[in-house]
Design a protein around this motif. Structure first.
Motif, PDB file in Angstrom:
ATOM      1  N   ILE A  36       0.838  -1.208   0.000  1.00 48.27           N
ATOM      2  CA  ILE A  36       0.000   0.000   0.000  1.00 48.27           C
ATOM      3  C   ILE A  36       0.868   1.252   0.000  1.00 48.27           C
ATOM      4  CG2 ILE A  36      -0.273   0.322   2.491  1.00 48.27           C
ATOM      5  CD1 ILE A  36      -3.074   0.649  -0.137  1.00 48.27           C
ATOM      6  N   ASP A  37       2.030   1.195   0.665  1.00 50.73           N
ATOM      7  CA  ASP A  37       2.952   2.329   0.640  1.00 50.73           C
ATOM      8  C   ASP A  37       3.358   2.616  -0.812  1.00 50.73           C
ATOM      9  OD1 ASP A  37       2.790   1.225   3.176  1.00 50.73           O
ATOM     10  OD2 ASP A  37       4.866   1.633   3.713  1.00 50.73           O
ATOM     11  N   ALA A  38       3.721   1.549  -1.518  1.00 54.70           N
ATOM     12  CA  ALA A  38       4.140   1.690  -2.918  1.00 54.70           C
ATOM     13  C   ALA A  38       2.969   2.142  -3.794  1.00 54.70           C
ATOM     14  CB  ALA A  38       4.713   0.372  -3.428  1.00 54.70           C
ATOM     15  N   GLU A  39       1.773   1.635  -3.524  1.00 61.35           N
ATOM     16  CA  GLU A  39       0.610   2.025  -4.337  1.00 61.35           C
ATOM     17  C   GLU A  39       0.339   3.523  -4.237  1.00 61.35           C
ATOM     18  OE1 GLU A  39      -3.844   1.420  -3.392  1.00 61.35           O
ATOM     19  OE2 GLU A  39      -3.355  -0.251  -4.733  1.00 61.35           O
ATOM     20  N   LEU A  40       0.443   4.071  -3.036  1.00 59.78           N
ATOM     21  CA  LEU A  40       0.234   5.507  -2.853  1.00 59.78           C
ATOM     22  C   LEU A  40       1.251   6.312  -3.668  1.00 59.78           C
ATOM     23  CD1 LEU A  40      -0.447   5.563   0.990  1.00 59.78           C
ATOM     24  CD2 LEU A  40      -2.066   6.288  -0.770  1.00 59.78           C
ATOM     25  N   ILE A  41       2.488   5.853  -3.656  1.00 54.76           N
ATOM     26  CA  ILE A  41       3.533   6.538  -4.416  1.00 54.76           C
ATOM     27  C   ILE A  41       3.260   6.438  -5.917  1.00 54.76           C
ATOM     28  CG2 ILE A  41       5.981   6.421  -5.033  1.00 54.76           C
ATOM     29  CD1 ILE A  41       6.490   5.579  -2.073  1.00 54.76           C
ATOM     30  N   MET A  42       2.868   5.248  -6.381  1.00 54.53           N
ATOM     31  CA  MET A  42       2.569   5.056  -7.803  1.00 54.53           C
ATOM     32  C   MET A  42       1.368   5.890  -8.230  1.00 54.53           C
ATOM     33  SD  MET A  42       3.228   0.949  -7.677  1.00 54.53           S
ATOM     34  CE  MET A  42       2.260   0.572  -9.127  1.00 54.53           C
ATOM     35  N   MET A  43       0.401   6.053  -7.316  1.00 56.13           N
ATOM     36  CA  MET A  43      -0.768   6.871  -7.607  1.00 56.13           C
ATOM     37  C   MET A  43      -0.347   8.328  -7.820  1.00 56.13           C
ATOM     38  SD  MET A  43      -4.373   6.775  -5.549  1.00 56.13           S
ATOM     39  CE  MET A  43      -3.756   7.460  -4.019  1.00 56.13           C
ATOM     40  N   CYS A  44       0.585   8.807  -7.000  1.00 55.39           N
ATOM     41  CA  CYS A  44       1.113  10.160  -7.192  1.00 55.39           C
ATOM     42  C   CYS A  44       1.789  10.292  -8.556  1.00 55.39           C
ATOM     43  CB  CYS A  44       2.118  10.503  -6.096  1.00 55.39           C
ATOM     44  SG  CYS A  44       1.401  10.726  -4.458  1.00 55.39           S
ATOM     45  N   GLN A  45       2.590   9.308  -8.923  1.00 51.77           N
ATOM     46  CA  GLN A  45       3.276   9.365 -10.224  1.00 51.77           C
ATOM     47  C   GLN A  45       2.272   9.435 -11.365  1.00 51.77           C
ATOM     48  OE1 GLN A  45       6.928   9.281 -11.058  1.00 51.77           O
ATOM     49  NE2 GLN A  45       5.740  10.175 -12.730  1.00 51.77           N
ATOM     50  N   ARG A  46       1.201   8.665 -11.273  1.00 53.76           N
ATOM     51  CA  ARG A  46       0.166   8.711 -12.306  1.00 53.76           C
ATOM     52  C   ARG A  46      -0.473  10.100 -12.367  1.00 53.76           C
ATOM     53  NH1 ARG A  46      -2.376   5.011 -15.287  1.00 53.76           N
ATOM     54  NH2 ARG A  46      -1.352   3.328 -14.139  1.00 53.76           N
ATOM     55  N   LEU A  47      -0.682  10.713 -11.203  1.00 53.12           N
ATOM     56  CA  LEU A  47      -1.271  12.051 -11.178  1.00 53.12           C
ATOM     57  C   LEU A  47      -0.334  13.059 -11.832  1.00 53.12           C
ATOM     58  CD1 LEU A  47      -3.507  13.964 -10.314  1.00 53.12           C
ATOM     59  CD2 LEU A  47      -2.393  14.170  -8.092  1.00 53.12           C
ATOM     60  N   TRP A  48       0.964  13.001 -11.516  1.00 53.92           N
ATOM     61  CA  TRP A  48       1.915  13.932 -12.155  1.00 53.92           C
ATOM     62  C   TRP A  48       1.875  13.749 -13.672  1.00 53.92           C
ATOM     63  CZ3 TRP A  48       1.359  15.553  -7.801  1.00 53.92           C
ATOM     64  CH2 TRP A  48       1.999  15.144  -6.636  1.00 53.92           C
ATOM     65  N   ASP A  49       1.834  12.495 -14.129  1.00 56.37           N
ATOM     66  CA  ASP A  49       1.803  12.238 -15.572  1.00 56.37           C
ATOM     67  C   ASP A  49       0.541  12.812 -16.200  1.00 56.37           C
ATOM     68  OD1 ASP A  49       4.209  10.906 -15.321  1.00 56.37           O
ATOM     69  OD2 ASP A  49       3.306   8.903 -15.309  1.00 56.37           O
ATOM     70  N   ASP A  50      -0.597  12.590 -15.556  1.00 58.74           N
ATOM     71  CA  ASP A  50      -1.867  13.064 -16.114  1.00 58.74           C
ATOM     72  C   ASP A  50      -1.963  14.582 -16.113  1.00 58.74           C
ATOM     73  OD1 ASP A  50      -2.499  10.450 -16.484  1.00 58.74           O
ATOM     74  OD2 ASP A  50      -4.204  10.389 -15.108  1.00 58.74           O
ATOM     75  N   GLN A  80      10.695  -0.638  -2.032  1.00 61.71           N
ATOM     76  CA  GLN A  80      11.628  -0.339  -3.114  1.00 61.71           C
ATOM     77  C   GLN A  80      11.485  -1.339  -4.271  1.00 61.71           C
ATOM     78  OE1 GLN A  80      15.767   0.659  -1.711  1.00 61.71           O
ATOM     79  NE2 GLN A  80      14.880   0.209   0.296  1.00 61.71           N
ATOM     80  N   LYS A  81      11.266  -2.597  -3.937  1.00 62.56           N
ATOM     81  CA  LYS A  81      11.148  -3.630  -4.971  1.00 62.56           C
ATOM     82  C   LYS A  81       9.964  -3.345  -5.890  1.00 62.56           C
ATOM     83  CE  LYS A  81      10.599  -8.653  -5.476  1.00 62.56           C
ATOM     84  NZ  LYS A  81      10.449  -9.942  -4.741  1.00 62.56           N
ATOM     85  N   ILE A  82       8.816  -2.988  -5.294  1.00 67.26           N
ATOM     86  CA  ILE A  82       7.624  -2.707  -6.107  1.00 67.26           C
ATOM     87  C   ILE A  82       7.861  -1.472  -6.978  1.00 67.26           C
ATOM     88  CG2 ILE A  82       5.180  -2.054  -6.010  1.00 67.26           C
ATOM     89  CD1 ILE A  82       5.023  -3.650  -3.361  1.00 67.26           C
ATOM     90  N   LEU A  83       8.476  -0.444  -6.423  1.00 67.16           N
ATOM     91  CA  LEU A  83       8.734   0.769  -7.200  1.00 67.16           C
ATOM     92  C   LEU A  83       9.679   0.475  -8.359  1.00 67.16           C
ATOM     93  CD1 LEU A  83       9.132   3.455  -4.370  1.00 67.16           C
ATOM     94  CD2 LEU A  83       7.099   2.918  -5.736  1.00 67.16           C
ATOM     95  N   PRO A 136      11.397   5.938 -10.458  1.00 67.45           N
ATOM     96  CA  PRO A 136      12.717   6.282  -9.923  1.00 67.45           C
ATOM     97  C   PRO A 136      12.613   6.961  -8.563  1.00 67.45           C
ATOM     98  CG  PRO A 136      12.081   7.824 -11.656  1.00 67.45           C
ATOM     99  CD  PRO A 136      11.012   6.769 -11.618  1.00 67.45           C
ATOM    100  N   PHE A 137      13.591   6.719  -7.713  1.00 68.02           N
ATOM    101  CA  PHE A 137      13.600   7.338  -6.387  1.00 68.02           C
ATOM    102  C   PHE A 137      15.025   7.470  -5.891  1.00 68.02           C
ATOM    103  CE2 PHE A 137      13.202   2.756  -5.762  1.00 68.02           C
ATOM    104  CZ  PHE A 137      14.155   2.486  -4.804  1.00 68.02           C
ATOM    105  N   THR A 138      15.176   8.352  -4.905  1.00 70.39           N
ATOM    106  CA  THR A 138      16.454   8.520  -4.211  1.00 70.39           C
ATOM    107  C   THR A 138      16.214   8.285  -2.731  1.00 70.39           C
ATOM    108  OG1 THR A 138      17.163  10.204  -5.800  1.00 70.39           O
ATOM    109  CG2 THR A 138      18.312  10.133  -3.687  1.00 70.39           C
ATOM    110  N   ILE A 139      17.072   7.501  -2.096  1.00 67.93           N
ATOM    111  CA  ILE A 139      16.965   7.320  -0.651  1.00 67.93           C
ATOM    112  C   ILE A 139      17.643   8.515   0.029  1.00 67.93           C
ATOM    113  CG2 ILE A 139      17.645   5.928   1.337  1.00 67.93           C
ATOM    114  CD1 ILE A 139      17.360   3.460  -0.388  1.00 67.93           C
ATOM    115  N   ASN A 140      16.855   9.250   0.792  1.00 64.87           N
ATOM    116  CA  ASN A 140      17.336  10.427   1.517  1.00 64.87           C
ATOM    117  C   ASN A 140      17.321  10.104   3.001  1.00 64.87           C
ATOM    118  OD1 ASN A 140      17.841  12.867   2.725  1.00 64.87           O
ATOM    119  ND2 ASN A 140      16.146  13.970   1.762  1.00 64.87           N
ATOM    120  N   THR A 141      18.490   9.811   3.559  1.00 61.00           N
ATOM    121  CA  THR A 141      18.558   9.367   4.956  1.00 61.00           C
ATOM    122  C   THR A 141      18.207  10.484   5.931  1.00 61.00           C
ATOM    123  OG1 THR A 141      20.931   9.840   5.028  1.00 61.00           O
ATOM    124  CG2 THR A 141      20.267   7.599   4.438  1.00 61.00           C
TER     125      THR A 141
END
Length: 453
Positions: free
Chosen positions: A146-160, A246-249, A255-260
């Motif tokens: 679900i964490d990954a799904e929320l992120i993917m949903m944002c990416q779809r919104l940016w694209d649209d 990370q695996k699902i993304l 693409p993502f960057t790990i920001n510690t």
């Protein structure tokens, strides 16, 4: 008041802005796109009150946060003494409603909201005292999916929305015990560098040391970069959860960057945290922030419920849309009705209703204090409206039961005018406008605003 004394103008409140008609189409495009994307993932809308009990935010956000200490619009209800606050964010109200109405009694829920939030900050570009957010809350889900799904949903919104140059930063802040170990290490580390800490950092040292990692003070950057990393304190389960996200993304080419240094200063956040950021908006670079908050239900007196969500600032995203998109000002209407004489006015009003029944947007020229206006001035208004067609009913047309229809956007406007019987005008215009829209749809662009019927 004296008749000769001019009334004093009352201005709007600083940092609380009017949405003017010329900006409304862009807001509508954004809101319609958001609703479409969220619905495609099974999210349902929830609307919570703008005013909530002050303890809701004091308990949820923490008494020592900047929001609670400095930024909330709080007041006492003069009728009953209740302590109330204009909501500074949306998650607390959604969780309160979910507990109060047993929304997750029969299983997890995907919810979303939109609306105004209020914080007493110094107004600047992209940051206002009344601002608007869209948020999504996935309640009752525990896995990394679900964490990954929320992120993917944002990416779809940016694209649209046609947004570019928005990048994802990701981190895990582990669970409470892991954060406690990290916090102790942070305090020890910062105590060794008291001479470098500014006044704000020293104030936060023993109350909220994680927020020191967010400092924008250049003099502290090198010292902060050397601070203990939370990732080094994560246990096996937290690391597995983070790797799962990370695996699902990766499998979905996000693409993502790990920001510690990406953290949350509130204790109820855990594990996944993420932000979508841009370099195109100056200092206000974060356009969407999210994360997992498995403890919040318990803090509010509810049954422990794993949850994850995000919130995005609408004003900042609209700024990005203006930068990234080829946004055309949409037409005010499909048809503008021009008329002269009493009979022409009556016929125009009858035709206007018939056209609206057929699904078209119609503006009828109405008289102002200066009068009804000449044909020339009315046609100028018709052109300014962006209408595809002007329908003219003068005295001749009214007596002959006809209308003149002028194509306002044709290549040869001067010679693109026809006379048709009054009773066939609706069918003629519907057919003409449908043909134009079909041509538009062949080259759809998400950053162009179309009118659909």
């Amino acid at each position: 008041m004296s008749e000769n004394k001019k009334a004093e103008k009352i201005a709007g409140i600083k940092g609380m802005n009017d949405l003017l008609p010329d900006d409304a189409p862009l807001w509508e495009l954004f809101e319609n796109t958001v609703q479409s994307v969220l619905k495609s993932y099974g999210f349902q809308q929830i609307r919570t009150p703008i005013v909530e009990s002050t303890p809701l935010f004091a308990r949820g956000l923490g008494a020592v946060t900047d929001v609670v200490e400095k930024e909330m619009y709080s007041f006492e209800d003069s009728m009953n003494g209740d302590k109330l606050t204009l909501r500074p964010e949306g998650t607390a109200g959604v969780v309160r409603a979910a507990i109060e109405h047993n929304l997750v009694y029969d299983g997890p829920r995907r919810l979303w909201y939109t609306g105004p939030m209020f914080r007493h900050e110094r107004p600047q570009r992209g940051r206002y005292r009344q601002f608007h957010q869209v948020g999504a809350e996935a309640l009752g889900f525990s896995g990394p999916d679900i964490d990954a799904e929320l992120i993917m949903m944002c990416q779809r919104l940016w694209d649209d929305l046609g947004l570019q140059n928005v990048r994802l930063e990701l981190n895990s802040i582990g669970d409470a015990a892991e954060r406690a170990q990290h916090r102790a290490a942070l305090v020890t580390y910062f105590e060794q560098h008291l001479d470098i800490l500014d006044a704000e950092a020293q104030r936060r040292l023993h109350t909220n040391p994680l927020r020191i990692l967010d400092t924008k003070n250049p003099a502290m950057q090198e010292m902060v970069n050397g601070a203990p990393k939370l990732l080094d304190y994560l246990g096996e389960e937290s690391l597995a959860h983070f790797e799962g996200v990370q695996k699902i993304l990766r499998h979905n080419s996000i693409p993502f960057t790990i920001n510690t240094r990406l953290v949350r200063g509130l204790d109820y956040y855990n594990r996944t945290v993420f932000e979508w950021v841009t370099d195109e908006l100056g200092a206000q670079g974060t356009v969407c922030a999210g994360g997992r908050y498995d403890s919040l239900f318990g803090i509010f007196g509810g049954k422990p419920t794993p949850s994850c969500g995000f919130a995005m600032g609408i004003e900042r995203l609209l700024e990005l849309m203006k930068i990234n998109g080829d946004l055309h000002k949409p037409a005010l209407c499909d048809v503008y009705l021009v008329h002269q004489g009493d009979a022409g006015q009556v016929q125009s009003m009858v035709l206007g209703e018939r056209l609206r029944d057929a699904g078209l947007d119609v503006v009828l020229h109405c008289a102002t204090a200066a009068g009804a206006g000449s044909f020339k001035s009315q046609m100028k208004k018709a052109d300014g409206s962006g209408a595809a067609y002007a329908v003219i009913i003068g005295e001749d047309e009214a007596s002959n039961n006809t209308v003149s229809i002028k194509a306002m956007r044709a290549d040869d406007v001067e010679n693109n005018q026809v006379n048709v019987p009054f009773d066939t005008a609706v069918d003629y215009l519907v057919d003409q406008i449908a043909g134009v829209e079909d041509a538009d749809h062949c080259c759809d662009d998400p950053t162009h605003i179309h009118i659909h019927h």
